[in-house]
Write an enzyme that holds these catalytic residues in place. Sequence first.
Site, PDB file in Angstrom:
ATOM      1  N   ASP A 451      85.311 -53.023 -14.823  1.00 36.56           N
ATOM      2  CA  ASP A 451      84.071 -53.309 -14.101  1.00 36.56           C
ATOM      3  C   ASP A 451      84.203 -53.021 -12.601  1.00 36.56           C
ATOM      4  O   ASP A 451      85.310 -52.840 -12.078  1.00 36.56           O
ATOM      5  CB  ASP A 451      83.713 -54.792 -14.323  1.00 36.56           C
ATOM      6  CG  ASP A 451      82.213 -55.009 -14.444  1.00 36.56           C
ATOM      7  OD1 ASP A 451      81.446 -54.239 -13.858  1.00 36.56           O
ATOM      8  OD2 ASP A 451      81.819 -55.973 -15.133  1.00 36.56           O
ATOM      9  N   ASP A 516      73.155 -54.200 -17.662  1.00 43.45           N
ATOM     10  CA  ASP A 516      73.293 -55.629 -17.948  1.00 43.45           C
ATOM     11  C   ASP A 516      72.038 -56.181 -18.606  1.00 43.45           C
ATOM     12  O   ASP A 516      72.026 -57.321 -19.060  1.00 43.45           O
ATOM     13  CB  ASP A 516      73.582 -56.418 -16.658  1.00 43.45           C
ATOM     14  CG  ASP A 516      75.072 -56.466 -16.361  1.00 43.45           C
ATOM     15  OD1 ASP A 516      75.859 -56.053 -17.216  1.00 43.45           O
ATOM     16  OD2 ASP A 516      75.434 -56.930 -15.260  1.00 43.45           O
TER      17      ASP A 516
HETATM   18  C1  GLA Z   1      79.154 -57.414 -14.848  1.00 45.30           C
HETATM   19  C2  GLA Z   1      79.040 -56.716 -16.186  1.00 45.30           C
HETATM   20  C3  GLA Z   1      78.790 -57.716 -17.271  1.00 45.30           C
HETATM   21  C4  GLA Z   1      79.904 -58.736 -17.280  1.00 45.30           C
HETATM   22  C5  GLA Z   1      80.028 -59.375 -15.910  1.00 45.30           C
HETATM   23  C6  GLA Z   1      81.226 -60.271 -15.841  1.00 45.30           C
HETATM   24  O1  GLA Z   1      77.926 -57.930 -14.452  1.00 45.30           O
HETATM   25  O2  GLA Z   1      78.052 -55.740 -16.162  1.00 45.30           O
HETATM   26  O3  GLA Z   1      78.699 -57.070 -18.523  1.00 45.30           O
HETATM   27  O4  GLA Z   1      81.108 -58.089 -17.632  1.00 45.30           O
HETATM   28  O5  GLA Z   1      80.144 -58.411 -14.888  1.00 45.30           O
HETATM   29  O6  GLA Z   1      81.352 -60.879 -14.620  1.00 45.30           O
END
Ligand code: GLA
Length: 698
Positions: A451, A516
């Site tokens: 990420d 997300d």
């Molecule tokens: C980001 C990602 C999510 C999740 C969060 C965790 O927002 O896109 O899918 O992994 O971080 O903190």
Amino acid sequence: MIATPTFLTLHGARCTVILEAAPGEAPLWRYFGPRLPDGASPGPGLRDTRPTPSFSLDFDQPLSIFPTFGVGWFGQSALLAHRGGRDFAQAFTHCAVDWLKPGRALSLTLTDAIAAIRVVVELSLDPASDVLTLSSALTNTGEGALDVQWLAAGVAPLPASCTTVRSYVGRHNHEFILEADALGRHAWRRENRRGLTSHDAFPGAVVAMPSTTEDGGLAYGAQLAWSGNHAQTIEWLDDGRFQWQMGEWLAPGEVRLGPGKTLNSPQMLLTCSERGLGGVAANFHGAIRSRMTWPGGAMRPRPVGINTWEGFYFDHRLDDLKALADSAAELGVERFVLDDGWFHRRADDTRGLGDWWPDVDKYPDGLAPLAAHVTGLGLEFGLWVEPEMVNPDSDLYRAHPDWALHIEGRPRLTARNQLVLDLAREGVADYLSDKIGALLRDLPIGYLKWDHNRDLTTAAGADGQAAYRRQTLAAYALFARLRAAFPDVEIEACAGGGGRIDAGLLRHTHRVWTSDCIDAVSRVAIQRGFLQFFPPEIMGAHVGAAPAHSTSRAQSMAFRAAVALPGHFGVELDARKIEGADRATLKAWIALYKSLRDRLHGACVWLGEAGDGVVWQAHGEADDLVLFVYRLEMTGRRFAPAIALAVLDPAAVYAVRRIDPHGADAGAAMSGAWLAASGLPVPPLKPEQCAIFRLVRQ
Ligand code: GLA
């Protein structure tokens, strides 16, 4: 007779490039468009066909493969550079042509003896995908440092008949939103200065004509293979054509090339298709597929995943997670991904990033017991990391506050309570490689979700100079280092969902977390934008909870599954709580995904709009097509519009069956010509329902 110049011709299967070469200048752009017959040539040189207009230079300067400012070219320059204020104008005095692959790949070495620079432009046309890859490398052959403000990765001509640029914009939770702008007698430009690819401006676009449709007519597409700052311009030219430039956006002072030093641009992927927007997508999908590198040499069927994030967030309890794995296994899930919340003191998003070892309170015996439980069920174990980030509240930051990107004297601006590590600084990449490497070595991890949850600010390196470019290159190097050490591990790229999706990072990764936002209605548009550039098998698509966490809207289990089905399918909810009819439905859709994934992935994708709130998406070619028909809104008609499928073979007869998780109906035989011209009747659907059809040539 006027002498015929030398033409440099590259042919793909369905497109052709023609440049006009002259020894003392950069080759001129003559043609990029649908395939011309072998031997087809423009005839006379361009200048011989266009007399000098009034109030013009006596020596005409048309668009070249690398136009430069100050010596007769008045459009955007492919290069903006100077040496202490001098050598601001460049013009090439020599061009050497090297065929890297005859008729396919070309290297042009352009020398400017006056401004003391050399530019090597490479063009490579892949006949399998019809994607032309362009790149440039600038070398300072002079004595003082050369300050570079812009180096185009590629310069491409677009015909005068182009009218619309379709670009993709958005924000966190709402990426890849189509924006159609009219081209005109002006420059169209998009810039991104956020330090990563960004949710806001995708580094690519498609250019259409009035005759372009979803599956017919000529369209052009380009995208930049780069995960940092970027810019693109489409500019009207004096001869009615447009030029399209793409490249890295450079911060002031970011690139000062010392004598003998070279700046390499990212690659620009350029294509055109007479099969409309879907043809451009198919070409890009082919190119992306051929750029990716898979553990074992080839992609294996994309496993159904479960991700813990929306079901558990930071609340990790070993017994609950084991029970989640049990429940997921029973549903048919094949990969379990432990998301954020597992590492040292990570109780919420205020702390812990940088301390990449398991939290002793949540995992007193480390992650091994959970990983063993998961793999014991026959599922692959995956783990979330965010290597490039650090929370000020972390052991790492307390030990190395200087490791965060910062500018001396300026406040360190946090986003989601975190700062960005300066990956190019000594020790940082080693630390991350050691820590992530230890996890990969000690645990049976088959998958990393990598990420990157913020934009870059105050991004200076140890020398105080802008470090965006260095950061992007250092991130690639870290990916490559871990891939080399652990070649069997697949990596998912994520940046708050779709903040870092590009053909550059896809050299190192195997899937992206598209957004997300898992709300199935929102996802339809997001995924359609994504599919314009990238293939479905790498598109992370999950069944989330109802109501959706990002929008609070609720959709049926079947609709959520139907929207996720064409991508790399997964589940992101507390599966233990899915019971009764919903559980049976989810289980059936997982089985349907497994039965269809070989057809859905690796295929062409055609997207269409039937009107009246219905959109459709078809995967495959004329022999075998899987068609998804999504009704997004309430119908305003008594009878739904039919779906014309131009991709089908008009000479063939098709067995058309409606399929759902419980099987296929008896179906009907229909003529390809009828389906292409009049279309497939669409059954009545309520809003947020989907019908799936399979059309197989008999
Ligand atoms: C980001 C990602 C999510 C999740 C969060 C965790 O927002 O896109 O899918 O992994 O971080 O903190």
